[in-house]
Design a protein around this motif. Structure first.
Motif, mmCIF file in Angstrom:
data_model
loop_
_atom_site.group_PDB
_atom_site.id
_atom_site.type_symbol
_atom_site.label_atom_id
_atom_site.label_comp_id
_atom_site.label_asym_id
_atom_site.label_seq_id
_atom_site.Cartn_x
_atom_site.Cartn_y
_atom_site.Cartn_z
ATOM 1 N N UNK A 24 -23.266 -12.777 -0.460
ATOM 2 C CA UNK A 24 -22.224 -12.080 -1.215
ATOM 3 C C UNK A 24 -20.955 -11.932 -0.383
ATOM 4 N N UNK A 25 -21.108 -11.571 0.894
ATOM 5 C CA UNK A 25 -19.937 -11.437 1.766
ATOM 6 C C UNK A 25 -19.226 -12.771 1.930
ATOM 7 N N UNK A 26 -19.987 -13.861 1.989
ATOM 8 C CA UNK A 26 -19.381 -15.192 2.095
ATOM 9 C C UNK A 26 -18.553 -15.522 0.848
ATOM 10 N N UNK A 64 -32.130 -18.605 2.929
ATOM 11 C CA UNK A 64 -31.459 -18.274 1.671
ATOM 12 C C UNK A 64 -29.977 -18.664 1.729
ATOM 13 N N UNK A 65 -29.348 -18.458 2.876
ATOM 14 C CA UNK A 65 -27.940 -18.805 3.031
ATOM 15 C C UNK A 65 -27.747 -20.314 2.936
ATOM 16 N N UNK A 109 -13.882 -20.699 6.371
ATOM 17 C CA UNK A 109 -14.406 -19.325 6.357
ATOM 18 C C UNK A 109 -15.421 -19.176 7.486
ATOM 19 N N UNK A 110 -15.615 -17.929 7.920
ATOM 20 C CA UNK A 110 -16.581 -17.619 8.967
ATOM 21 C C UNK A 110 -17.893 -17.156 8.336
ATOM 22 N N UNK A 111 -18.997 -17.557 8.910
ATOM 23 C CA UNK A 111 -20.294 -17.068 8.460
ATOM 24 C C UNK A 111 -20.387 -15.568 8.731
ATOM 25 N N UNK A 112 -20.704 -14.745 7.724
ATOM 26 C CA UNK A 112 -20.834 -13.304 7.967
ATOM 27 C C UNK A 112 -21.854 -13.012 9.054
#
Length: 426
Positions: free
Chosen positions: A171-173, A235-236, A162-165
């Protein structure tokens, strides 16, 4: 694909480890990772349009580098380590605890078992391409039916990418991970999450369950530098740490040196993201091997021999960055074919560089200047730790910078900051 089991030395009797392809090494691994498009000298006699189309072979060619071999070992061991912790007892306990956490009746327990590592390197080095080549050696999904005569009806997903938003949204991740799973399994995880407007806390707890149930071994997070200048960067990272502990999944984080600003802000993140740090290729045998491999694909009417002078010029203009090298060779041949010269020389390369790669010329010049400064630094006297004026950290090799910072009694952050100043996205 259906599971085919081979005995595991480290985890005998573990169906998820034994379903992974046998680990490769040596020439067998290099052949599996390499991509060598077909080529014939008769291709140079084709029409102009056909030869221009065949030029794309330069982008399809892949020569495994030291970085690729390192990545294969890290990826295989991370998957194996994750699946090695799977037992019926642990799975049952984690599912019960996860369900209780989703209902708000308990705090999510730390399952552990996952491993994590980072892959950090300058833009254009080929990190994502190397990972694609490595992951292509593993099946995307494995179906289990029976193991040792007993029913085992489940699926195993060795990896997800997956790509980092762009905004570093957790949430998008999560929704992107759901989308990847839905595509593979035909499920509706993302639709359910959107339709029920689940809160972030519930999404995180739910994700732990879903990752565990579907036996995801490795989660690759690409373009992690997107969080470098975001307030929610820490946070991420904390979310990824929680995912490692809560779901037991291994995580590979990929990004440019900018991401080091976030990873080094707290010890927990730094400890969780130890891994591989790469600079551009030095002017040595590895660069020469890559250049000779690409040089083979000539589609001009007349073939050109690669001279030491031309090889030295190409290194100075590309500074050992594979992406720029491939683009320069592509555009030089395209220009030579279109203008009728039908032969490669330094004049064609210079013209192609100015016309097609002019936007990165400043970046290349800066890298070249740093190379000179690095060589000068090696010959200059170093100041001891107790000196009043410590030596300024210069250079472009992050490992050398860290060693010098430690020797000068300075914080590693200063080395990372100096390195990041020269890192420009291409």
């Amino acid at each position: 694909m259906n599971a085919e089991y081979t005995t595991s030395l480290l985890y005998p009797g573990n169906p998820y480890v034994e379903a992974l392809p046998p680990m490769l090494a040596g020439q067998e691994l290099i052949r599996a990772l390499a991509s060598v498009p077909l080529y014939s000298t008769s291709d140079r006699d084709r029409s102009t349009g056909e030869r221009l189309q065949l030029l794309s072979a330069l982008y399809e060619f892949y020569q495994p580098l030291t970085m690729t071999l390192d990545l294969y070992c890290e990826v295989y061991n991370a998957m194996q380590h994750c699946y090695g912790q799977y037992t019926p007892q642990r799975e049952a306990a984690s599912l019960q605890q996860g369900y209780a956490a989703m209902q708000g009746k308990a705090v999510a327990a730390s399952i552990g078992g996952g491993n994590s590592f980072s892959v950090v390197g300058v833009s254009g080095l080929g990190k994502s391409t190397a990972l694609q080549r490595v992951l292509s050696l593993f099946p995307q999904i494995i179906h289990h039916e029976r193991y040792n005569g007993q029913m085992l009806c489940c699926q195993q997903i060795p990896y997800l990418v997956v790509q980092t938003p762009h905004d570093g949204s957790v949430k998008a991740m999560i929704l992107d991970i759901y989308l990847q799973l839905d595509t593979l399994l035909g499920t509706s995880y993302q639709h359910y999450a959107l339709a029920h407007k689940l809160t972030l806390d519930v999404l995180v707890s739910q994700l732990n369950q879903i990752v565990r149930v579907n036996h995801v071994g490795l989660l690759v997070i690409d373009e992690l530098q997107n969080i470098a200048y975001r307030k929610n960067g820490i946070r991420f990272i904390n979310f990824l740490v929680q995912l490692i502990n809560g779901a037991g999944v291994s995580i590979c984080m990929v990004g440019t040196p900018r991401v080091l600003q976030v990873l080094q802000q707290e010890f927990r993140s730094a400890r969780r993201t130890t891994g591989l740090i790469y600079d551009r290729l030095p002017d040595d045998k590895e660069f020469a091997l890559l250049l000779h491999g690409l040089w083979h694909y000539q589609y001009t009417r007349f073939a050109t021999d690669l001279t030491p002078e031309m090889q030295s010029w190409l290194y100075r203009k590309t500074q050992g960055i594979p992406d720029i090298l491939a683009k320069l060779l592509y555009n030089a041949q395209k220009q030579a074919i279109l203008d009728g010269r039908e032969k490669l020389d330094l004049e064609v390369f210079e013209s192609a560089f100015l016309r097609n790669l002019g936007m990165v010329s400043e970046y290349i010049s800066e890298l070249s200047t740093k190379s000179v400064a690095k060589r000068q630094t090696k010959t200059a006297p170093e100041v001891s730790v107790g000196s009043a004026a410590p030596t300024k950290i210069v250079g472009n090799d992050i490992r050398a910078l860290l060693k010098k910072a430690k020797k000068n009694g300075e914080s590693p952050v200063s080395a990372y900051a100096e390195y990041i100043k020269g890192e420009v996205a291409i």
